[in-house]
Design a protein around this motif. Structure first.
Motif, short mmCIF file in Angstrom:
data_model
loop_
_atom_site.label_atom_id
_atom_site.label_comp_id
_atom_site.label_asym_id
_atom_site.label_seq_id
_atom_site.Cartn_x
_atom_site.Cartn_y
_atom_site.Cartn_z
N ALA A 215 0.97 -1.32 0.18
CA ALA A 215 0.06 -0.07 0.06
C ALA A 215 0.96 1.44 0.07
CB ALA A 215 -0.89 -0.23 1.10
N TRP A 222 -1.98 6.10 4.99
CA TRP A 222 -2.96 5.66 5.95
C TRP A 222 -2.96 6.45 7.20
CZ3 TRP A 222 -2.42 -0.42 6.98
CH2 TRP A 222 -2.76 -1.18 5.64
N THR A 239 -5.29 1.76 -1.35
CA THR A 239 -5.42 0.43 -0.56
C THR A 239 -6.11 -0.50 -1.28
OG1 THR A 239 -4.84 1.75 1.25
CG2 THR A 239 -5.21 -0.84 1.38
#
Length: 448
Positions: A215, A222, A239
């Protein structure tokens, strides 16, 4: 203006600046005490060395400890090998901290350090980390261990991605290492057609760090901040793209699904049933020590990317942190700095033959390169490849302060893959679990 990818220090500073900015916001609501350091019980008795306890799992560690103990009379290290973090090491450390019997120093990966800091499990070692010591490390590892302007650990390595593959099996099938993820899927199909019992790689359902690196490489972010609140975007479109890609590979039986570094995984590699390993720079030594009879059959290539341009995330990467109750922080930092910034420390680790870690101290990369026997990889200059990969690590990735909860949720989701679950669903669940844990710890969360 030259691109950051061509200038590793600049690229790493961009990443570091974003990380430092995010981690200075509300992370340390429950930070570890820095008063403990002033109570150091550094004397081991008249004429006796200070003995510190150390827990870790990184390959080559026992050799590093042996070399340190042999060359030091003032400090001695009592080492206990524990399972890797995802295999239970973090739980063991957390439980020991709660019980008041934690080791003086322990290994933790970059992604777990903010979690330990936010829970008050580690000491602020700023006063023991002078500018001259920090200057020995690459900027990004320093910033990943510097939270709210304070130093909480010393970095051992950087851990860019790489693709290890069985060159003999690829040659037999007329294949070359794929440069893009589209080519990776096509190569996986061709390999399966040419050798029906062989798969190109493995998805590890027990280790979220590899999925996180995918990712990261793809450009996901994130964690971040908005004002004084954390933002969480684990279930982003980027993602989901990675999740759907790997879901398709598994659905088409193009990759194996096996626990990381398990007997099952090892046997598959030994039999030639798995012809590749998507790992980190440190994985080269793991593979070499795991498959001693396969010397000369393996090679290393850059990890595939989405557009064919160099890009990498990081899979793990290790630090040395001092536990909150240790009264021997000075001795612990002396050992940690020796292990991470001296030629003797790095040589002891790499010469063990089990580690190929890429030093966080750039001056020691030539030492690591000289110490690592590359016969297993046909004499290939693997450290040159690792160096290029380190330059291509995507900037602006930030680890959140609740990675324990995030990773537990991801592992639980991955465990349901064989029962109809999906990687995309796992990302959604991890998003929810992470937000809930942030709020549970009293940290602000921006509404998405």
């Amino acid at each position: 203006m030259p691109s950051p990818a061509r200038h590793p220090r600049r690229a790493l500073r961009l990443t570091a600046a974003a990380t430092a900015a995010a981690l200075s916001v509300t992370l340390l609501a429950a930070c570890g005490s820095d008063g403990k350091q002033d109570q150091d019980a550094e004397a081991g008795g008249k004429g006796q060395p200070v003995t510190i306890t150390f827990w870790g799992w990184a390959k080559g560690t026992k050799d590093v400890v042996a070399a340190f103990n042999a060359s030091h009379t003032d400090v001695q290290v009592a080492f206990e090998e524990i399972p890797s973090g995802v295999a239970g090491g973090y739980a063991k450390i957390a439980n020991a901290v709660k019980a008041g019997n934690a080791p003086d120093v322990f290994n933790t990966e970059y992604q777990q350090l903010p979690d330990f800091v936010s829970q008050g499990a580690v000491q602020d070692i700023t006063r023991l980390v002078p500018a001259a010591l920090k200057a020995k490390y690459l900027p990004q590892p320093v910033e990943l261990t510097t939270l709210d302007g304070k130093n909480w650990a010393l970095p051992l390595d950087a851990a860019p991605q790489a693709f290890y593959y069985r060159k003999d099996l690829f040659d037999k099938a007329g294949l070359t290492p794929p440069k893009t993820w589209d080519e990776f899927r096509a190569t996986a199909q061709k390999l399966k057609e040419a050798q029906p019992d062989t798969r190109i790689a493995t998805f590890f359902p027990d280790d979220p760090s590899t999925f996180e690196a995918f990712a990261w490489q793809a450009g996901a972010h994130w964690f971040g901040t908005s004002g004084e609140a954390w933002t969480v975007d684990i279930s982003s479109a980027t993602t989901k793209r990675v999740a759907d890609y790997w879901q398709q590979l598994m659905a088409e039986d193009l990759v194996r699904v096996q626990p990381s570094f398990s007997q099952q995984w090892t046997a598959s590699l030994q039999k030639g049933e798995t012809a590749g390993y998507l790992g980190a720079s440190w994985g080269g030594g793991v593979l070499k020590s795991t498959l001693p009879d396969a010397s000369g059959k393996w090679a290393v290539a850059p990890v595939p990317t989405w557009d064919g341009n160099p890009a990498s995330g990081m899979v793990g990467g290790t630090t040395f942190a001092v536990s909150k109750d240790s009264k021997k922080a000075k001795a612990a930092v002396e050992f940690a700095s020796w292990a991470t910034t001296t030629p003797e420390g790095v040589k002891a680790r790499i010469a063990s033959g089990t580690s190929s870690s890429f030093p966080a101290s750039p001056e020691l990369v030539p030492v690591a390169k000289a110490a690592f026997n590359t016969d297993f990889y046909g004499g290939q200059d693997v450290y040159a490849l690792f160096g290029d990969a380190a330059k291509s690590v995507k900037p602006s990735w930030t680890w959140g302060p609740t990675m324990g909860a995030t990773n537990t949720s991801l592992k639980d989701g991955f465990a349901r893959l064989t029962a109809g679950g999906s990687l995309a669903q796992s990302a959604d669940t991890a998003q929810q679990a992470t937000v809930a844990e942030l709020k549970n710890r009293g940290l602000k969360v921006a509404q998405g």
